[in-house]
Write a protein that holds these residues in place. Structure first.
Motif, PDB file in Angstrom:
ATOM      1  N   ASP A 137       0.838  -1.201   0.000  1.00 11.83           N
ATOM      2  CA  ASP A 137       0.000   0.000   0.000  1.00 11.83           C
ATOM      3  C   ASP A 137       0.869   1.245   0.000  1.00 11.83           C
ATOM      4  O   ASP A 137       2.003   1.234   0.512  1.00 11.83           O
ATOM      5  CB  ASP A 137      -0.886   0.022   1.248  1.00 11.83           C
ATOM      6  CG  ASP A 137      -1.988  -1.026   1.208  1.00 11.83           C
ATOM      7  OD1 ASP A 137      -2.503  -1.299   0.103  1.00 11.83           O
ATOM      8  OD2 ASP A 137      -2.329  -1.570   2.283  1.00 11.83           O
ATOM      9  N   PRO A 138       0.356   2.343  -0.541  1.00 15.14           N
ATOM     10  CA  PRO A 138       1.098   3.606  -0.451  1.00 15.14           C
ATOM     11  C   PRO A 138       1.101   4.133   0.976  1.00 15.14           C
ATOM     12  O   PRO A 138       0.327   3.689   1.829  1.00 15.14           O
ATOM     13  CB  PRO A 138       0.320   4.530  -1.385  1.00 15.14           C
ATOM     14  CG  PRO A 138      -1.041   3.943  -1.476  1.00 15.14           C
ATOM     15  CD  PRO A 138      -0.895   2.466  -1.292  1.00 15.14           C
ATOM     16  N   LYS A 139       1.985   5.072   1.240  1.00 12.77           N
ATOM     17  CA  LYS A 139       1.954   5.776   2.520  1.00 12.77           C
ATOM     18  C   LYS A 139       0.682   6.624   2.598  1.00 12.77           C
ATOM     19  O   LYS A 139      -0.052   6.780   1.604  1.00 12.77           O
ATOM     20  CB  LYS A 139       3.185   6.676   2.657  1.00 12.77           C
ATOM     21  CG  LYS A 139       4.503   5.931   2.790  1.00 12.77           C
ATOM     22  CD  LYS A 139       5.631   6.933   2.958  1.00 12.77           C
ATOM     23  CE  LYS A 139       6.976   6.243   3.088  1.00 12.77           C
ATOM     24  NZ  LYS A 139       8.082   7.223   3.221  1.00 12.77           N
ATOM     25  N   THR A 140       0.432   7.189   3.742  1.00 16.02           N
ATOM     26  CA  THR A 140      -0.792   7.975   3.923  1.00 16.02           C
ATOM     27  C   THR A 140      -0.865   9.164   2.974  1.00 16.02           C
ATOM     28  O   THR A 140      -1.956   9.619   2.619  1.00 16.02           O
ATOM     29  CB  THR A 140      -0.886   8.471   5.375  1.00 16.02           C
ATOM     30  OG1 THR A 140       0.323   9.175   5.707  1.00 16.02           O
ATOM     31  CG2 THR A 140      -1.050   7.285   6.330  1.00 16.02           C
ATOM     32  N   ASN A 195       8.557   3.146   0.338  1.00 13.09           N
ATOM     33  CA  ASN A 195       9.824   3.674   0.864  1.00 13.09           C
ATOM     34  C   ASN A 195      10.579   4.355  -0.264  1.00 13.09           C
ATOM     35  O   ASN A 195      10.064   4.481  -1.389  1.00 13.09           O
ATOM     36  CB  ASN A 195      10.670   2.576   1.536  1.00 13.09           C
ATOM     37  CG  ASN A 195      11.081   1.468   0.575  1.00 13.09           C
ATOM     38  OD1 ASN A 195      11.266   1.703  -0.613  1.00 13.09           O
ATOM     39  ND2 ASN A 195      11.224   0.255   1.083  1.00 13.09           N
ATOM     40  N   ASN A 196      11.792   4.793   0.035  1.00 10.96           N
ATOM     41  CA  ASN A 196      12.523   5.599  -0.949  1.00 10.96           C
ATOM     42  C   ASN A 196      13.645   4.829  -1.627  1.00 10.96           C
ATOM     43  O   ASN A 196      14.683   5.387  -1.975  1.00 10.96           O
ATOM     44  CB  ASN A 196      13.095   6.858  -0.285  1.00 10.96           C
ATOM     45  CG  ASN A 196      14.147   6.542   0.773  1.00 10.96           C
ATOM     46  OD1 ASN A 196      14.260   5.401   1.226  1.00 10.96           O
ATOM     47  ND2 ASN A 196      14.919   7.547   1.169  1.00 10.96           N
ATOM     48  N   ALA A 235      12.135   2.441  -6.995  1.00 14.64           N
ATOM     49  CA  ALA A 235      11.996   1.000  -7.206  1.00 14.64           C
ATOM     50  C   ALA A 235      10.547   0.548  -7.058  1.00 14.64           C
ATOM     51  O   ALA A 235      10.266  -0.652  -7.121  1.00 14.64           O
ATOM     52  CB  ALA A 235      12.875   0.238  -6.219  1.00 14.64           C
ATOM     53  N   TRP A 236       9.645   1.480  -6.864  1.00 11.97           N
ATOM     54  CA  TRP A 236       8.216   1.178  -6.726  1.00 11.97           C
ATOM     55  C   TRP A 236       7.433   1.830  -7.853  1.00 11.97           C
ATOM     56  O   TRP A 236       7.647   2.989  -8.183  1.00 11.97           O
ATOM     57  CB  TRP A 236       7.684   1.692  -5.389  1.00 11.97           C
ATOM     58  CG  TRP A 236       8.304   1.015  -4.206  1.00 11.97           C
ATOM     59  CD1 TRP A 236       9.382   1.447  -3.476  1.00 11.97           C
ATOM     60  CD2 TRP A 236       7.895  -0.214  -3.617  1.00 11.97           C
ATOM     61  NE1 TRP A 236       9.666   0.564  -2.461  1.00 11.97           N
ATOM     62  CE2 TRP A 236       8.758  -0.465  -2.516  1.00 11.97           C
ATOM     63  CE3 TRP A 236       6.873  -1.134  -3.889  1.00 11.97           C
ATOM     64  CZ2 TRP A 236       8.643  -1.599  -1.708  1.00 11.97           C
ATOM     65  CZ3 TRP A 236       6.749  -2.249  -3.083  1.00 11.97           C
ATOM     66  CH2 TRP A 236       7.619  -2.482  -2.011  1.00 11.97           C
ATOM     67  N   GLY A 258      -4.538   0.425  -6.902  1.00 10.09           N
ATOM     68  CA  GLY A 258      -4.205   1.362  -5.837  1.00 10.09           C
ATOM     69  C   GLY A 258      -3.030   0.939  -4.972  1.00 10.09           C
ATOM     70  O   GLY A 258      -2.905   1.398  -3.831  1.00 10.09           O
ATOM     71  N   GLN A 259      -2.163   0.074  -5.476  1.00 12.72           N
ATOM     72  CA  GLN A 259      -0.971  -0.341  -4.753  1.00 12.72           C
ATOM     73  C   GLN A 259       0.277  -0.158  -5.626  1.00 12.72           C
ATOM     74  O   GLN A 259       0.178   0.023  -6.843  1.00 12.72           O
ATOM     75  CB  GLN A 259      -1.077  -1.801  -4.305  1.00 12.72           C
ATOM     76  CG  GLN A 259      -1.982  -2.048  -3.121  1.00 12.72           C
ATOM     77  CD  GLN A 259      -1.880  -3.475  -2.611  1.00 12.72           C
ATOM     78  OE1 GLN A 259      -1.874  -4.438  -3.394  1.00 12.72           O
ATOM     79  NE2 GLN A 259      -1.805  -3.632  -1.294  1.00 12.72           N
TER      80      GLN A 259
END
Length: 563
Positions: free
Chosen positions: A131-134, A140-141, A150-151, A158-159
């Protein structure tokens, strides 16, 4: 210790099929081109072909993004062509090993197409989704190996999915047993066809950390290297031992690309108690890179550093296993420029490097064109380059303030396309590679450096490689003898011995472009000692001076027993 195996006495030739030989006139090399040149390879003296990926692929990363493991890319031919290659090679006593990518697939693989359909799809957990951050940003980075995050965000579900390499190369979830079983089934499919084994790509990335927190960035892009949570993670060896038990449980040959594995860790990976027969190490070929593998920040690479890295590895290999010996591959620049300087060329330096690595302990790998002395290419602009990593490094260098000219020069020095320019077969149109415009431009020096010229010149680099191969095969000491580094602090010379029982061979190498004095440590004496091979011996009529080495000179002697 590792028991003696058939492949220890072999020489392996790596073929990057896209650039080897085109037979259907589309500018792309193919499997039939490999078949056409089998007799050439037999003359060279090789025993095994490592074939870079020929599986179905969209070719985002030149075949390392696989969309079907059990079919052949149309650019390269058909499964019937592949079967014929295996059979024709076998007639010439040449085995085939295939390049296997188990860390990721293409985003066009049916597994991933299913996985991304919905969060509750049966194959969702075959890949790594988060899931994404809020705030909607990536989990992450981590920075991918090819640059950028890398994402990759998937609008439909939605992911984000993880890709250590290109965004079109989503990483498989090796913690899912269904994924592992599907890969093992595919491996057995190929072994039943009669191949002799596999080269495993990026295998130390398959186990991911569960830690998904932020990490300190190392650059202005706010990202940190993906390696921190994806390379050599706890649990990796458990996965690898299961791979060996369930997929590699027969008399085959396996060699793994394993970045991040140090010499001291080799016993866990190779030998009778390890996982693979051999492991590619990167210390010697990456000695000029910074800790994050950036090309555009080259480090000095004195000979002493290269000797140290190689010697540490050889000392471990003396004790526990076997090593693949290589100085070129499809991911590297040409060795003559990589190790000796961007402006160095010619047969003498090429033969020096051949002598240096072919006589170490291990199994030599020769990359296509290396046996000709092929060199780097300086394309006039980044538009000429195809390699996704080169383009990414170039863009990142420009973003960090390098001029376009400075960034391009770093690509000249380190681009993977240096080793991927088409093979030089003759001095005719397109170097005899194809009747069509090649997929990647030809190196302009093909008119002098080519197979045709090498075959007709008895003093060529090609014939020197043949001599080295025969020298190895006819001397047990060069196969199983121990390695000892002499004069480790010498800034110009590299001198080492191979010893087995009462036999000893000494290899003397001048890595400088000037004549240097030779002072061997006592009690070694090469006076009146037979010269087994030398890269100057057949080049000119100058008498060899015992205590002087000419620029880039290599000499190999059989020492007398009292030495």
């Amino acid at each position: 210790m590792q028991s003696k195996k058939w492949w220890q006495n072999s020489v392996i030739y790596q073929i990057y099929p896209k650039s080897f030989k085109d037979t259907n006139h589309d500018g792309i090399g193919d499997i039939n081109g490999v078949i056409e040149k089998l007799d050439y390879l037999k003359e060279l003296g090789i025993d095994v072909i490592w074939l870079n990926p020929v599986f179905c692929s969209p070719m985002d990363d030149n075949g390392y993004d696989i969309s079907d493991y059990m079919d052949i890319a149309p650019e390269y031919g058909t499964m019937n062509d592949m079967d014929r290659l295996i059979a024709e090679a076998k007639k010439r006593e040449i085995s085939i090993i295939m390049d296997l990518v188990l860390n990721h697939t293409s985003d066009e693989h049916p597994w991933f197409i299913e996985s991304r359909k919905s969060k509750d799809n049966k194959k969702r957990d075959w890949y790594i989704w988060r899931d994404p951050k809020t705030d909607g940003s990536a989990p992450n980075n981590w920075r991918s190996k090819f640059g950028g995050s890398a994402w990759e965000y998937d609008e439909r579900s939605g992911q984000y999915y993880l890709h250590v390499f290109s965004k079109k190369q989503p990483d498989l979830n090796w913690d899912n047993p269904e994924v592992r079983e599907a890969l093992y089934e595919m491996i057995h499919f190929w072994l039943k066809k009669g191949i002799a084994g596999f080269r495993l790509d990026a295998i130390t990335f398959i186990k991911k950390s569960d830690m998904m927190d932020d990490f300190p960035s190392d650059s202005s892009d706010g990202l940190s290297p993906v390696d921190i949570g994806t390379l050599n993670q706890p649990g990796l060896l458990e996965h690898l031992h299961e791979l060996k038990k369930k997929a590699f449980n027969q008399d085959i040959f396996t060699v793994a690309e394993a970045p991040g594995v140090l010499a001291r860790d080799l016993p866990d990976y190779v030998g009778d108690n390890g996982v693979f027969d051999m492991l590619f190490e990167f210390g010697h070929v990456d000695i000029d890179l910074d800790k994050d593998g950036k090309w555009y920040k080259p480090l000095d690479r004195p000979l002493s550093g290269l000797k140290k890295v190689i010697s540490e590895s050889q000392e471990v290999i003396n004790q526990i296993g076997w090593s693949p010996l290589y100085i070129e591959n499809h991911d590297l620049p040409r060795s003559i420029n990589h190790f000796l300087g961007q402006h160095v060329d010619g047969p003498i330096p090429a033969k020096l490097l051949a002598t240096f690595y072919m006589l170490l302990k291990g199994t030599p790998f020769i990359y296509q064109g290396q046996e000709l002395g092929m060199t780097n290419v300086n394309f006039p602009s980044i538009e000429y380059y195809n390699d996704i990593a080169s383009i990414g490094q170039y863009k990142q260098a420009v973003e960090e303030g390098y001029s376009e000219e400075e960034a391009l020069k770093t690509i000249w020095r380190r681009s993977r396309d240096n080793g991927r320019t088409p093979m030089h077969w003759d001095n005719g149109n397109n170097a005899g590679f194809s009747e069509h415009e090649p997929w990647l431009s030809i190196n302009p020096n093909y008119q002098t450096i080519n197979v045709q010229n090498n075959l007709t010149d008895s003093n060529s680099v090609f014939h020197y490689y043949r001599q080295l191969i025969q020298l190895r095969k006819n001397n047990e000491v060069l196969l199983h003898g121990s390695y000892d580094n002499l004069m480790p602090d010498d800034k110009d010379l590299w001198t080492y011995t191979r010893s087995l029982g009462n036999e000893k061979i000494i290899v003397i190498l001048n890595f400088s472009d000037k004549t240097v004095p030779l002072h061997l440590p006592s009690p070694i004496n090469i006076n009146e000692t037979p010269l087994l091979i030398g890269n100057y011996s057949a080049e000119n009529n100058e008498p060899m001076e015992t205590n002087l080495l000419r620029p880039f000179e290599a000499r190999v002697f059989q020492l007398k027993s009292e030495n």
